[in-house]
Design a protein around this motif. Sequence first.
Motif, PDB file in Angstrom:
ATOM      1  N   LEU A 133       9.660  14.528   2.111  1.00 50.29           N
ATOM      2  CA  LEU A 133      10.594  15.289   1.280  1.00 50.29           C
ATOM      3  C   LEU A 133      10.010  16.643   0.888  1.00 50.29           C
ATOM      4  O   LEU A 133      10.717  17.652   0.874  1.00 50.29           O
ATOM      5  CB  LEU A 133      10.948  14.473   0.033  1.00 50.29           C
ATOM      6  CG  LEU A 133      11.948  13.335   0.276  1.00 50.29           C
ATOM      7  CD1 LEU A 133      11.831  12.272  -0.803  1.00 50.29           C
ATOM      8  CD2 LEU A 133      13.369  13.885   0.320  1.00 50.29           C
ATOM      9  N   HIS A 134       8.715  16.659   0.575  1.00 55.87           N
ATOM     10  CA  HIS A 134       8.077  17.931   0.200  1.00 55.87           C
ATOM     11  C   HIS A 134       8.077  18.891   1.386  1.00 55.87           C
ATOM     12  O   HIS A 134       8.343  20.091   1.226  1.00 55.87           O
ATOM     13  CB  HIS A 134       6.647  17.676  -0.287  1.00 55.87           C
ATOM     14  CG  HIS A 134       5.963  18.904  -0.789  1.00 55.87           C
ATOM     15  ND1 HIS A 134       5.116  19.659  -0.006  1.00 55.87           N
ATOM     16  CD2 HIS A 134       6.014  19.527  -1.999  1.00 55.87           C
ATOM     17  CE1 HIS A 134       4.669  20.685  -0.710  1.00 55.87           C
ATOM     18  NE2 HIS A 134       5.193  20.628  -1.915  1.00 55.87           N
ATOM     19  N   ARG A 135       7.806  18.378   2.574  1.00 53.14           N
ATOM     20  CA  ARG A 135       7.832  19.227   3.766  1.00 53.14           C
ATOM     21  C   ARG A 135       9.251  19.691   4.080  1.00 53.14           C
ATOM     22  O   ARG A 135       9.458  20.797   4.582  1.00 53.14           O
ATOM     23  CB  ARG A 135       7.248  18.469   4.949  1.00 53.14           C
ATOM     24  CG  ARG A 135       5.739  18.223   4.827  1.00 53.14           C
ATOM     25  CD  ARG A 135       5.217  17.315   5.908  1.00 53.14           C
ATOM     26  NE  ARG A 135       5.359  17.882   7.229  1.00 53.14           N
ATOM     27  CZ  ARG A 135       5.080  17.236   8.356  1.00 53.14           C
ATOM     28  NH1 ARG A 135       4.652  15.977   8.303  1.00 53.14           N
ATOM     29  NH2 ARG A 135       5.222  17.829   9.522  1.00 53.14           N
ATOM     30  N   GLN A 136      10.238  18.830   3.785  1.00 56.42           N
ATOM     31  CA  GLN A 136      11.623  19.204   4.037  1.00 56.42           C
ATOM     32  C   GLN A 136      12.088  20.302   3.087  1.00 56.42           C
ATOM     33  O   GLN A 136      12.694  21.286   3.490  1.00 56.42           O
ATOM     34  CB  GLN A 136      12.521  17.973   3.896  1.00 56.42           C
ATOM     35  CG  GLN A 136      14.013  18.249   4.089  1.00 56.42           C
ATOM     36  CD  GLN A 136      14.342  18.669   5.499  1.00 56.42           C
ATOM     37  OE1 GLN A 136      14.061  17.949   6.456  1.00 56.42           O
ATOM     38  NE2 GLN A 136      14.927  19.847   5.656  1.00 56.42           N
ATOM     39  N   PHE A 137      11.797  20.132   1.806  1.00 54.52           N
ATOM     40  CA  PHE A 137      12.306  21.060   0.793  1.00 54.52           C
ATOM     41  C   PHE A 137      11.461  22.321   0.671  1.00 54.52           C
ATOM     42  O   PHE A 137      11.981  23.391   0.362  1.00 54.52           O
ATOM     43  CB  PHE A 137      12.359  20.375  -0.576  1.00 54.52           C
ATOM     44  CG  PHE A 137      13.347  19.247  -0.665  1.00 54.52           C
ATOM     45  CD1 PHE A 137      14.572  19.314  -0.013  1.00 54.52           C
ATOM     46  CD2 PHE A 137      13.059  18.107  -1.400  1.00 54.52           C
ATOM     47  CE1 PHE A 137      15.477  18.272  -0.091  1.00 54.52           C
ATOM     48  CE2 PHE A 137      13.963  17.072  -1.490  1.00 54.52           C
ATOM     49  CZ  PHE A 137      15.177  17.148  -0.831  1.00 54.52           C
ATOM     50  N   GLU A 138      10.131  22.189   0.836  1.00 58.29           N
ATOM     51  CA  GLU A 138       9.199  23.293   0.568  1.00 58.29           C
ATOM     52  C   GLU A 138       9.545  23.955  -0.762  1.00 58.29           C
ATOM     53  O   GLU A 138       9.833  25.156  -0.831  1.00 58.29           O
ATOM     54  CB  GLU A 138       9.239  24.327   1.696  1.00 58.29           C
ATOM     55  CG  GLU A 138       8.708  23.812   3.019  1.00 58.29           C
ATOM     56  CD  GLU A 138       8.619  24.895   4.079  1.00 58.29           C
ATOM     57  OE1 GLU A 138       9.338  25.918   3.945  1.00 58.29           O
ATOM     58  OE2 GLU A 138       7.854  24.740   5.033  1.00 58.29           O
TER      59      GLU A 138
ATOM     60  N   VAL B 239       0.845  -1.189   0.000  1.00 61.73           N
ATOM     61  CA  VAL B 239       0.000   0.000   0.000  1.00 61.73           C
ATOM     62  C   VAL B 239       0.882   1.242   0.000  1.00 61.73           C
ATOM     63  O   VAL B 239       2.047   1.213   0.392  1.00 61.73           O
ATOM     64  CB  VAL B 239      -0.928   0.023   1.233  1.00 61.73           C
ATOM     65  CG1 VAL B 239      -1.896  -1.132   1.189  1.00 61.73           C
ATOM     66  CG2 VAL B 239      -0.125  -0.024   2.533  1.00 61.73           C
ATOM     67  N   THR B 240       0.305   2.341  -0.437  1.00 63.79           N
ATOM     68  CA  THR B 240       1.037   3.598  -0.443  1.00 63.79           C
ATOM     69  C   THR B 240       1.338   4.019   0.984  1.00 63.79           C
ATOM     70  O   THR B 240       0.436   4.045   1.825  1.00 63.79           O
ATOM     71  CB  THR B 240       0.215   4.698  -1.140  1.00 63.79           C
ATOM     72  OG1 THR B 240      -0.079   4.262  -2.455  1.00 63.79           O
ATOM     73  CG2 THR B 240       0.988   6.011  -1.178  1.00 63.79           C
ATOM     74  N   PRO B 241       2.591   4.320   1.312  1.00 69.03           N
ATOM     75  CA  PRO B 241       2.922   4.674   2.691  1.00 69.03           C
ATOM     76  C   PRO B 241       2.168   5.907   3.156  1.00 69.03           C
ATOM     77  O   PRO B 241       2.008   6.870   2.406  1.00 69.03           O
ATOM     78  CB  PRO B 241       4.443   4.932   2.633  1.00 69.03           C
ATOM     79  CG  PRO B 241       4.746   5.185   1.196  1.00 69.03           C
ATOM     80  CD  PRO B 241       3.754   4.374   0.411  1.00 69.03           C
ATOM     81  N   VAL B 242       1.687   5.865   4.391  1.00 66.28           N
ATOM     82  CA  VAL B 242       0.966   6.994   4.959  1.00 66.28           C
ATOM     83  C   VAL B 242       1.973   8.054   5.382  1.00 66.28           C
ATOM     84  O   VAL B 242       2.987   7.739   6.024  1.00 66.28           O
ATOM     85  CB  VAL B 242       0.139   6.536   6.181  1.00 66.28           C
ATOM     86  CG1 VAL B 242      -0.571   7.720   6.825  1.00 66.28           C
ATOM     87  CG2 VAL B 242      -0.859   5.468   5.761  1.00 66.28           C
ATOM     88  N   PRO B 243       1.742   9.344   5.047  1.00 66.36           N
ATOM     89  CA  PRO B 243       2.674  10.394   5.451  1.00 66.36           C
ATOM     90  C   PRO B 243       2.859  10.418   6.964  1.00 66.36           C
ATOM     91  O   PRO B 243       1.921  10.185   7.723  1.00 66.36           O
ATOM     92  CB  PRO B 243       1.994  11.681   4.948  1.00 66.36           C
ATOM     93  CG  PRO B 243       1.090  11.225   3.845  1.00 66.36           C
ATOM     94  CD  PRO B 243       0.640   9.863   4.238  1.00 66.36           C
ATOM     95  N   ASP B 244       4.074  10.676   7.405  1.00 65.25           N
ATOM     96  CA  ASP B 244       4.390  10.733   8.821  1.00 65.25           C
ATOM     97  C   ASP B 244       4.004  12.113   9.350  1.00 65.25           C
ATOM     98  O   ASP B 244       4.704  13.103   9.113  1.00 65.25           O
ATOM     99  CB  ASP B 244       5.889  10.478   9.016  1.00 65.25           C
ATOM    100  CG  ASP B 244       6.285  10.442  10.480  1.00 65.25           C
ATOM    101  OD1 ASP B 244       5.402  10.639  11.339  1.00 65.25           O
ATOM    102  OD2 ASP B 244       7.476  10.233  10.767  1.00 65.25           O
ATOM    103  N   VAL B 245       2.875  12.165  10.068  1.00 65.40           N
ATOM    104  CA  VAL B 245       2.389  13.456  10.571  1.00 65.40           C
ATOM    105  C   VAL B 245       3.331  14.026  11.619  1.00 65.40           C
ATOM    106  O   VAL B 245       3.286  15.224  11.931  1.00 65.40           O
ATOM    107  CB  VAL B 245       0.966  13.317  11.155  1.00 65.40           C
ATOM    108  CG1 VAL B 245      -0.020  12.946  10.069  1.00 65.40           C
ATOM    109  CG2 VAL B 245       0.937  12.282  12.280  1.00 65.40           C
ATOM    110  N   ASN B 246       4.181  13.164  12.196  1.00 69.02           N
ATOM    111  CA  ASN B 246       5.112  13.614  13.232  1.00 69.02           C
ATOM    112  C   ASN B 246       6.464  14.038  12.662  1.00 69.02           C
ATOM    113  O   ASN B 246       7.366  14.383  13.430  1.00 69.02           O
ATOM    114  CB  ASN B 246       5.321  12.499  14.265  1.00 69.02           C
ATOM    115  CG  ASN B 246       4.035  12.120  14.989  1.00 69.02           C
ATOM    116  OD1 ASN B 246       3.263  12.993  15.369  1.00 69.02           O
ATOM    117  ND2 ASN B 246       3.803  10.826  15.150  1.00 69.02           N
ATOM    118  N   PHE B 247       6.604  13.992  11.333  1.00 64.14           N
ATOM    119  CA  PHE B 247       7.881  14.351  10.728  1.00 64.14           C
ATOM    120  C   PHE B 247       8.176  15.835  10.938  1.00 64.14           C
ATOM    121  O   PHE B 247       7.337  16.699  10.648  1.00 64.14           O
ATOM    122  CB  PHE B 247       7.872  14.045   9.234  1.00 64.14           C
ATOM    123  CG  PHE B 247       9.098  14.527   8.512  1.00 64.14           C
ATOM    124  CD1 PHE B 247      10.306  13.872   8.656  1.00 64.14           C
ATOM    125  CD2 PHE B 247       9.047  15.656   7.705  1.00 64.14           C
ATOM    126  CE1 PHE B 247      11.438  14.308   8.001  1.00 64.14           C
ATOM    127  CE2 PHE B 247      10.181  16.101   7.039  1.00 64.14           C
ATOM    128  CZ  PHE B 247      11.383  15.428   7.183  1.00 64.14           C
TER     129      PHE B 247
END
Length: 333
Positions: free
Chosen positions: A223-228, A150-158
Amino acid sequence: MERDRRTNVVAAAALLVVLSLALTLHVAEANIFGGKRFLKAQQDCVHFLGINPLRMGQYKKFVYPGDRETMCMIRCIGITLDFWDDILGFNVSLVEDQFSPLVNATFKKQLADNIALKLELLDPLDSCSRAFYAFRTFRAMLRQQLNGTVTPVPDVNFVPLQPVQILNIIVDCAREVKLPDAFLTSLSKGIIVDCPEMRCLIRCAAMRSKLYTDQDGALLANLHRQFEPPGEDLASFELRQNMCLQRNQQPATADNCTRAFRQFFACLRPDFEQYFIRNKESVLQHPIFKSEQLSECQASLLAQQTSQQTQTNAGMDPLGGMSGNLGLLLSSY
């Protein structure tokens, strides 16, 4: 006692359902990867195309590297078994007919969409590569279906890391994988050498930054949250990266370090570079970018390459006038 009997009947029925599903998956997998018609077509195509018969050992293990001979062999098999046509493309309906109910209407649409995205990136006249990558896309999706992936669920705690934190992780991983001194020097100058230690360094840093796992690959939401990335939403970012990751998909025989380096890093390196450039003020404070730590030889090399880069770009510095050896670290070789 009657209740116990009913419980046993229900349990037996459930077991039959599980065994039936397992058998369906096993038969489907055998049809795809070990069916007699497929193997016969594969052998005939190797002979027809004049491919070295010694390669049959590799093909019988279902390892299909992206070289020209293999691409054209897959096209030949596809035409023989009616799942590929140079004009009509990949026969998605045939897949639905042969693998129902495992392949349903939802899977069929997803497969058609993914293949269409893949083919948009390829030369419309290159039938061998188009057949090969369509087949590879189908095979990867069906494996996911069989394995229940399954598609991995985004880590809300990242929590995104600071650029200097990522650099510290890279340095720590370089020590842990015992990167040779020569390669460590090259790394400080932006020369990313494809060697076992460097591949494992990339994997180590990506995993420790919570941007990658061996099971799920690139964690695109993190990665999207990291790079913005400026002006790029998550959906666009995921689409762009998924297309690149599919293009650089590694064979099943690849080890974890190679997969991380030649797939994850091959696609994400430009985004890492742009991220460090946008944060150059804090990045330049890291010890590995202190200009006074450059040896005389490194300083000379930096001056020569800066001069060459200036001439190539007609006086424009693509890294925005960054000092020290950061430009070398972020440059592409």
